[in-house]
Enzyme design. Structure first.
Site, PDB file in Angstrom:
ATOM      1  N   ASP A 101       4.215  35.126 -41.148  1.00 45.72           N
ATOM      2  CA  ASP A 101       3.988  33.966 -40.283  1.00 45.72           C
ATOM      3  C   ASP A 101       5.309  33.251 -40.008  1.00 45.72           C
ATOM      4  O   ASP A 101       6.349  33.614 -40.575  1.00 45.72           O
ATOM      5  CB  ASP A 101       2.954  33.008 -40.913  1.00 45.72           C
ATOM      6  N   ASP A 118      -6.126  25.245 -49.645  1.00 42.67           N
ATOM      7  CA  ASP A 118      -7.332  25.252 -48.813  1.00 42.67           C
ATOM      8  C   ASP A 118      -7.867  26.660 -48.557  1.00 42.67           C
ATOM      9  O   ASP A 118      -8.758  26.851 -47.737  1.00 42.67           O
ATOM     10  CB  ASP A 118      -7.063  24.529 -47.477  1.00 42.67           C
ATOM     11  N   HIS A 145      -6.148  29.257 -47.344  1.00 39.26           N
ATOM     12  CA  HIS A 145      -5.561  30.026 -46.235  1.00 39.26           C
ATOM     13  C   HIS A 145      -4.752  31.221 -46.740  1.00 39.26           C
ATOM     14  O   HIS A 145      -4.239  31.209 -47.857  1.00 39.26           O
ATOM     15  CB  HIS A 145      -4.725  29.134 -45.300  1.00 39.26           C
ATOM     16  N   GLU A 158      -5.826  29.055 -41.256  1.00 42.15           N
ATOM     17  CA  GLU A 158      -6.459  27.900 -41.896  1.00 42.15           C
ATOM     18  C   GLU A 158      -7.980  28.086 -41.923  1.00 42.15           C
ATOM     19  O   GLU A 158      -8.515  28.981 -41.257  1.00 42.15           O
ATOM     20  CB  GLU A 158      -6.075  26.630 -41.130  1.00 42.15           C
TER      21      GLU A 158
END
Ligand code: PGA
Length: 261
Positions: free
Chosen positions: A67, A136, A138, A143
């Protein structure tokens, strides 16, 4: 899923570095997908040490990025291109031409995303993809509620991720970009072997949801359950909420044929 519980981050780094070294011994020009963040650093240190000691020749290995932030100026020290060059490409003694990543400063970001997916496929696909996990849930920057079939695309970071990553930007959340390019979950699932490392108590809830919860886009990492060869390496703290921890320990201890992962 293979779940391997290790005593600490150093042991996790060593185990995964050995799996990568073994892959490169079998396939010298393997395409290794790397992750950023603080978790994988012990892997890169252990792998660089093996290269320095002559235990593996990684000179033909290829590296690709998971990413990238959108909008950081080229060469920004916290762009993931800069981080991967600094933490992986240089310590392994590779040159920049063996390294591919999405162009976060492209004028047409959408086209850059499509081009990156195509480039990965044309390179023969990723042999081993390293992953971290966000608090979270991810993976990459997919996300919660990312499509499990998603391809490389632009995403908006959650506030939680920007808070988590502010430490790389002098603790100033205002400096953390809002947008990123990330390999999609569908893209990630095409890698031949997925290896996720999670360390520390802060990851324990996300790890439990990933390994023992249902496959659900609200926990993007749970998509690893769909992959035929996914390995989750966790230290004791990150494993602390796994109900099946003893079973995983027993399974790993009783796999003498498993030299590493
Ligand atoms: P960290 O990031 O390794 O810095 O905790 C992991 C991630 O966000 O994927």
């Amino acid at each position: 899923m293979e779940v391997v519980i290790v005593p600490d981050a150093t042991a996790g780094g060593e185990l995964i570095a050995e799996a990568m070294a073994a892959l490169v011994r079998r396939k010298p020009d393997a395409l290794l997908g790397v992750a950023t963040g603080s978790t994988p650093l012990p892997i890169y240190e252990a792998l660089a040490a093996k290269v320095a000691a002559g235990a593996v020749d990684a000179s033909r290995a290829r590296i690709c990025q998971l990413d990238e932030y959108v909008g950081l100026p080229a060469g920004h020290p916290e762009s993931y291109r800069s981080v991967v060059l600094r933490e992986v490409v240089e310590p392994l003694g590779l040159n920049e031409s063996s390294f591919m990543g999405p162009d976060g400063s492209a004028e047409d970001v959408q086209a850059a995303c499509v081009a990156y997916d195509k480039a990965l496929a044309e390179a023969g696909g990723v042999d081993l993809q390293l992953l971290g996990i966000g608090t979270d849930g991810h993976i990459g920057f997919n996300e919660p509620c990312s499509s499990l079939a998603s391809r490389t695309r632009i995403k908006t970071l959650t506030e939680q991720t920007r808070v988590d990553n502010a430490r790389f930007f002098d603790g100033d959340i205002e400096q953390v970009p809002h947008h990123v390019i990330t390999q999609g979950i569908g893209t990630i699932l095409e890698a031949r072997h997925l290896v996720l490392l999670a360390t520390g108590e802060g990851k324990a809830d996300a790890v439990a949801a990933t390994v023992e919860g249902p496959v659900a886009s609200v926990v993007p990492a749970s998509a690893l359950q769909l992959h035929p060869h996914a390995t989750v390496v966790v230290d004791e703290a990150a494993a602390s909420k796994l109900k099946l921890a003893d079973y995983f320990r027993h399974t790993y201890a009783n796999k003498p044929e498993w030299q590493g992962l």
